[in-house]
Design a protein around this motif. Structure first.
Motif: not given
Length: 635
Positions: A125-126, A131, A153-154, A156-157
């Motif tokens: 997990e991030r 990020w 991307m970040m 989007g998640l």
DNA sequence: GTAGGGTTAG
């Protein structure tokens, strides 16, 4: 208090630990353990700490790994960082997001983006820190586009960015010229309510300032919740980069009034602004301010100060600063070398360079550009070739910039064929600047055919530069081929290449007065022109003959002579003579190369008016005195 | 555990 790890008495710990432990006065066991922990954490030998764990002397906790990683990050010890990371992976601990974030950061700060990315990709997990750490890694390692790519991307998640994220993103956008992306990120930033943060704001306004959008930069600045030195400096640096000394100084005064102290960033921006406009008096004022404020002359400021004095025309003051620097780095040497080269002091540049070598200072590429251009300005042909060869000695491969100066050197000396042969034999592909140097030499030596050949190469490689077509047109005009000259002008017009308007400026009583060619908007213009008429009579008496070859328009003879009067360096000179106290040195700046006719005229003015006149043009300085010029008419 | 501003050539 719970011990973090245990030092087992049966094993032999590191000698430094033992000696320190034995000197401890307290015999409370928890204090002993804490002291030992502190010692180990402070130990310069992180690998030994790992071996103590391996041997069973230490039982690590998660935050021991965390501390070790942090140490490696701060000290930029990649190899040790890797060892700690590997050790952690083989330990009994589960992957922990806090620790892995530190690992990502460690790899980034140590410059190993591949390793950082690998850890990042494998993380279960991030969070926002993960990020942001990776983005910062890319941004700080010259991969700004990779930093920008992570952002969508970040989002989007569904990970919400914070002020750390935005500060990094705007820095990356500024570095990547990714201004459209930058603006979109700005919109997102406002949405997340991060735009009033001073870190974000400094980075954001800097991004706008880098594209010379000072209006937007100011808007961002004004909206900030609170300002600090960094945000002020970013704003001032923006104006300085634009060579807008006036606004840079204005913001500097505002900064003072708002109660912020200037830092070395502030001073170096201000000096570089003054260097750009050649505003010597303002530069001196800032220098005095700096001395009064107690700011020390550290290398960084010293280098910009030195550069300011050199570019504003006072090589003596530049040298004084250089001599007073207590620590000279390669930039200091390069700046001083460049100053000498710029002022046409070829021999001095060479002896300074030899001095630098004798001190064992490692020259870099720029050093050689300075030395070679000094040789070129002073016509030191053999020396130039010698120093080009010397680059190998320092394991430096000549780059296109170095080849340009050699072509220039051969060209100025009139060895046009040799220059062309040199280009043909260059081990790297010649660029527009190389051909441009040959073209310039053809202009100087009025070689139409080779000039045409070189010009065609330049047009192909850099079709938007207005310089080369003007040069070619001037070659035609100076050899009386007016039709062809007009043809090039016509071609320029049709292709939309615009000639940069000539302008000259001069500093009088702390303000800079600018004169643009064919612009008569200065309030004193009538008086100036009348005064120039008087000077013109005087210099004609001592032999001035207007050189009509330098009026390169297809106009009749009389008008051609009349037009000569309006070259902006002459106007600036007349203005300075009118407004400056008798005997004061006049310093004129020009955005393009000084024209030959003006050069002859100014030489005679220095004689009849008994003045020291210094002219900085695009290429170099000319020191006029008693009827001659320091360039020896070779420029 | 994650962030922002400055110099040298042509």
């Amino acid at each position: 208090m719970k011990p973090f790890f245990l030092l087992r008495a049966t094993r032999t710990p590191h000698p430094s630990v033992l000696s320190s432990v034995s000197s401890l006065s307290s015999d409370s066991s928890s204090s002993l353990i804490l002291q030992t922990k502190h010692l180990l954490r402070k130990s310069q030998d992180r690998l030994h700490v790992l071996s103590l764990i391996d041997s069973g002397s230490l039982q690590p906790r998660l935050d021991l790994y965390s501390d070790l990683i942090k140490q490696c990050t701060n000290l930029k010890k990649l190899r040790e960082g890797m060892a700690v990371h590997q050790h952690f992976l083989s330990s009994r601990f589960n992957p922990d997001i806090f620790l892995l974030n530190s690992v990502v950061n460690m790899y980034c700060k140590c410059g190993s983006l591949e390793d950082a990315r690998k850890v990042f990709d494998e993380m279960p997990e991030r969070d926002v820190v993960t990020w942001t750490a990776l983005m910062t890694g890319y941004a700080q390692n010259e991969q700004p586009l990779d930093a920008l790519r992570l952002f969508p991307m970040m989002l989007g998640l569904g990970v919400p960015p914070n002020q750390f994220t935005f500060a990094t993103l705007f820095k990356a956008a500024g570095a990547a010229n990714g201004y459209e992306i930058g603006e979109q990120v700005h919109a997102v930033c406002v949405k997340f309510g991060c735009d009033l943060d001073v870190y974000v704001g400094s980075s954001l306004l800097d991004m706008y300032a880098r594209q010379e959008r000072m209006l937007e930069a100011c808007l961002v600045f004004d909206r900030l919740e609170s300002k600090n030195e960094v945000s002020w400096n970013a704003l001032i640096a923006g104006y300085a980069r634009k060579v807008d000394g006036e606004n840079a100084m204005m913001k500097f005064r505002e900064m003072q009034r708002s109660g912020f102290k200037a830092t070395h960033f502030t001073y170096s921006s201000l000096f570089s602004a003054c260097a750009g406009t050649g505003a010597l008096e303002q530069g001196k004022w800032v220098h005095a301010h700096m001395v009064k404020s107690g700011q020390k002359l550290i290398a960084f400021i010293g280098n910009t100060l030195l550069d300011m004095y050199a570019k504003a025309g006072s090589i003596q003051d530049a040298r004084k600063v250089f001599d007073r620097l207590d620590k000279r780095d390669v930039v200091s040497w390069n700046s001083m070398l460049k100053a000498c080269a710029h002022h046409g002091l070829g021999k001095e540049t060479i002896s300074l360079f030899e001095e630098m070598r004798s001190f064992g200072i490692q020259p870099n590429h720029i050093t050689f550009v300075c030395v070679l251009s000094a040789c070129s300005h002073a016509g030191l042909l053999a020396e130039g070739q010698h120093y080009l060869k010397m680059m190998k000695l320092y394991k430096l491969e000549p780059e296109v910039e170095h080849y340009v100066t050699v072509v220039d050197l051969l060209g100025r000396a009139g060895l046009l064929e040799q220059a062309q042969k040199f280009i043909d034999e260059m081990p790297i592909e010649p660029n527009a600047a190389v051909w441009g140097a040959l073209l310039g030499a053809c202009r100087m030596h009025k070689n139409v055919e080779l000039g045409k050949f070189a010009a065609e190469r330049v047009f192909q490689l850099d079709p938007h530069d207005s310089g080369p077509p003007v040069l070619l047109s001037n070659i035609y005009a100076s050899t009386g081929r007016w039709t062809e000259a007009a043809g090039v002008r016509k071609m320029m017009k049709e292709s939309g290449v615009k000639k940069e308007p000539a302008c000259s400026w001069v500093e009088v009583e702390n303000s800079v007065h600018m004169f643009v060619a064919n612009d008569d908007s200065h309030p004193q213009i009538e008086e100036i022109l009348k005064f120039w008429e008087e000077i013109n009579v005087k210099i004609k008496e001592v032999g001035y003959v207007p050189d009509k070859n330098h009026v390169l328009l297809f106009v009749d003879e009389e008008e051609r002579e009349a037009r000569l009067q309006y070259h902006c360096e002459k106007i600036a000179l007349a203005f300075a003579l009118l407004n400056m106290p008798p005997g004061a040195t006049i310093r004129i700046m020009k955005n393009i190369r000084v024209c030959g006719d003006c050069h002859s005229a100014i030489k005679l003015v220095s004689k009849v008016m008994e003045r020291e006149i210094i002219v900085r043009d695009k290429n170099r300085f000319h020191h006029f005195s008693k009827g001659s010029c320091s360039c020896g008419d070779y420029w």
